[in-house]
Motif scaffolding. Structure first.
Motif, PDB file in Angstrom:
ATOM      1  N   HIS A   1     -38.502  -3.417  19.862  1.00  0.00           N
ATOM      2  CA  HIS A   1     -39.622  -3.736  18.980  1.00  0.00           C
ATOM      3  C   HIS A   1     -39.848  -2.711  17.876  1.00  0.00           C
ATOM      4  O   HIS A   1     -40.297  -3.066  16.784  1.00  0.00           O
ATOM      5  CB  HIS A   1     -40.897  -3.890  19.810  1.00  0.00           C
ATOM      6  N   GLN A   2     -39.540  -1.443  18.163  1.00  0.00           N
ATOM      7  CA  GLN A   2     -39.770  -0.418  17.150  1.00  0.00           C
ATOM      8  C   GLN A   2     -38.961   0.837  17.452  1.00  0.00           C
ATOM      9  O   GLN A   2     -38.521   1.066  18.584  1.00  0.00           O
ATOM     10  CB  GLN A   2     -41.250  -0.060  17.048  1.00  0.00           C
TER      11      GLN A   2
ATOM     12  N   VAL B   1     -42.341   5.383  11.772  1.00  0.00           N
ATOM     13  CA  VAL B   1     -42.216   4.150  12.547  1.00  0.00           C
ATOM     14  C   VAL B   1     -41.347   3.179  11.758  1.00  0.00           C
ATOM     15  O   VAL B   1     -41.574   2.949  10.562  1.00  0.00           O
ATOM     16  CB  VAL B   1     -43.597   3.510  12.822  1.00  0.00           C
ATOM     17  N   TYR B   2     -40.336   2.640  12.438  1.00  0.00           N
ATOM     18  CA  TYR B   2     -39.473   1.617  11.826  1.00  0.00           C
ATOM     19  C   TYR B   2     -39.504   0.402  12.740  1.00  0.00           C
ATOM     20  O   TYR B   2     -39.010   0.435  13.854  1.00  0.00           O
ATOM     21  CB  TYR B   2     -38.047   2.147  11.671  1.00  0.00           C
ATOM     22  N   LYS B   3     -40.108  -0.684  12.262  1.00  0.00           N
ATOM     23  CA  LYS B   3     -40.314  -1.876  13.067  1.00  0.00           C
ATOM     24  C   LYS B   3     -39.072  -2.773  13.072  1.00  0.00           C
ATOM     25  O   LYS B   3     -38.283  -2.777  12.119  1.00  0.00           O
ATOM     26  CB  LYS B   3     -41.502  -2.671  12.524  1.00  0.00           C
ATOM     27  N   ASN B   4     -38.937  -3.551  14.135  1.00  0.00           N
ATOM     28  CA  ASN B   4     -37.880  -4.559  14.199  1.00  0.00           C
ATOM     29  C   ASN B   4     -38.355  -5.789  13.438  1.00  0.00           C
ATOM     30  O   ASN B   4     -39.150  -6.587  13.946  1.00  0.00           O
ATOM     31  CB  ASN B   4     -37.566  -4.913  15.652  1.00  0.00           C
TER      32      ASN B   4
ATOM     33  N   TYR C   1     -31.668  -3.968  11.939  1.00  0.00           N
ATOM     34  CA  TYR C   1     -32.215  -3.197  13.063  1.00  0.00           C
ATOM     35  C   TYR C   1     -31.053  -2.847  13.985  1.00  0.00           C
ATOM     36  O   TYR C   1     -30.165  -3.675  14.205  1.00  0.00           O
ATOM     37  CB  TYR C   1     -33.261  -4.023  13.814  1.00  0.00           C
TER      38      TYR C   1
ATOM     39  N   TRP D   1     -44.670  -1.228  22.300  1.00  0.00           N
ATOM     40  CA  TRP D   1     -44.256  -2.116  21.215  1.00  0.00           C
ATOM     41  C   TRP D   1     -44.911  -1.729  19.898  1.00  0.00           C
ATOM     42  O   TRP D   1     -44.471  -2.120  18.829  1.00  0.00           O
ATOM     43  CB  TRP D   1     -44.612  -3.567  21.547  1.00  0.00           C
ATOM     44  N   GLN D   2     -45.986  -0.976  19.982  1.00  0.00           N
ATOM     45  CA  GLN D   2     -46.665  -0.470  18.793  1.00  0.00           C
ATOM     46  C   GLN D   2     -47.412   0.802  19.169  1.00  0.00           C
ATOM     47  O   GLN D   2     -47.595   1.102  20.351  1.00  0.00           O
ATOM     48  CB  GLN D   2     -47.630  -1.507  18.226  1.00  0.00           C
TER      49      GLN D   2
ATOM     50  N   GLU E   1     -38.297  -4.221   4.291  1.00  0.00           N
ATOM     51  CA  GLU E   1     -38.979  -3.630   5.449  1.00  0.00           C
ATOM     52  C   GLU E   1     -40.202  -2.808   5.043  1.00  0.00           C
ATOM     53  O   GLU E   1     -41.093  -2.574   5.864  1.00  0.00           O
ATOM     54  CB  GLU E   1     -38.031  -2.746   6.261  1.00  0.00           C
TER      55      GLU E   1
END
Length: 287
Positions: free
Chosen positions: A157-158, A170-173, A181, A249-250, A284
């Motif tokens: 997720h991240q 933070v780099y999110k999917n 990703y 996940w966050q 992104e």
């Protein structure tokens, strides 16, 4: 109100427990159990029965080590003390990297500087061979005088980069909207090397009269899912691993506030805001 206070205290307890568990494992696991020297053999020194490794660099060579196996998710961490004095052009790196073409990579890069000037910590994310996602911060402490914790959380997720348990990136999917990703198994790597590009855009070169340069590393246990194939084993995406659990996940509320503070006070470059390189912000950056 009382429920909010309870949640706040629970989050703090979880952070403390996790930090203690990692520190306990660091004291037990020696270098040879999970890592191997990959280059510059005579520039690598084992200290305290393998509980600490010192990499050196002089005019003849740098040095490095890597994990013996590859991983598909986890919380990867290392305690690092970077070279002091005049370290312009010297790069200390701690990162995850996949093999083959179109590689994935997650970078911590410490960009040395002239004596008395601050270090810059650069992070980068590569997915399917595409990188150029640099962010740089000025650290709020001197990384040359003592060890500090550097961590990379990587789950489906991240990806979160931490310094002393404070999130700095933070780099999110966002693969569902076409953003790359990491999907490949990655090896843990550390190195000390000649990066003449690293200081003042390459204008400030290494002063070899200060060599050998030395970087020290501690904490050789690995909290990761082993993945032996080129692409991530699907097992590594399972929520049975604690780092894949929904709570990771966050960022939680405390971590989110810490992250916003870092961006406001310490970030001095963000590729998302570089309109000379990217007249249109990468996808992104909009999510």
């Amino acid at each position: 109100m009382s429920s909010l206070i309870f949640i706040f205290l629970l989050v703090i307890v979880l952070h403390v427990v996790l930090a203690r568990e990692i520190r306990r494992n660091e004291e037990i696991i020696s270098f040879d159990q999970n890592y191997k020297v990959t280059w510059g053999d005579n520039h690598v020194m084992s200290i305290n029965q393998g509980k600490e490794i010192q990499l050196t660099m002089d005019y003849s060579s740098g040095s490095g080590f890597a994990s013996k196996i590859t991983y598909g998710s986890g919380l990867f961490h290392m305690r690092i003390k970077v070279p002091g004095r005049d370290s312009a052009g010297v790069v200390t790196a701690y990162y995850l990297n996949s093999q083959g073409n179109s590689h994935d990579e997650l970078d911590f890069e410490f960009l040395g500087n002239r004596e008395g000037k601050p270090y810059t910590l650069q992070t980068n994310v590569y997915a399917n061979g595409e990188g150029s996602r640099e962010q740089r911060i000025s650290l709020w402490f001197d990384p040359t005088t003592d060890f500090h914790d550097y961590k990379i959380l990587w789950n489906p997720h991240q990806i979160v980069f931490y310094v002393d348990n404070i999130p700095i990136r933070v780099y999110k999917n966002n693969s569902n909207i076409g953003v790359g990703y990491p999907t490949k198994s990655m090896q843990i790597i550390a190195s000390l090397w000649n990066g003449d590009w690293a200081t003042d855009g390459g204008q400030t070169k290494i002063n070899w009269t200060y060599a050998p340069f030395k970087a020290n590393f501690q904490g050789f246990d690995v909290s990761g899912c082993q993945s032996q194939s080129l692409n991530i084993d699907q097992n590594c995406l399972s929520n049975s691993y604690w780092w894949n659990d929904k709570q990771y996940w966050q960022l939680d509320l405390i971590a989110q506030k810490q992250y916003e503070n870092v961006k406001q006070k310490y970030m001095n470059y963000d590729y998302c805001k570089d309109r000379q390189r990217y007249p249109i912000a990468p996808l992104e950056c909009l999510h």
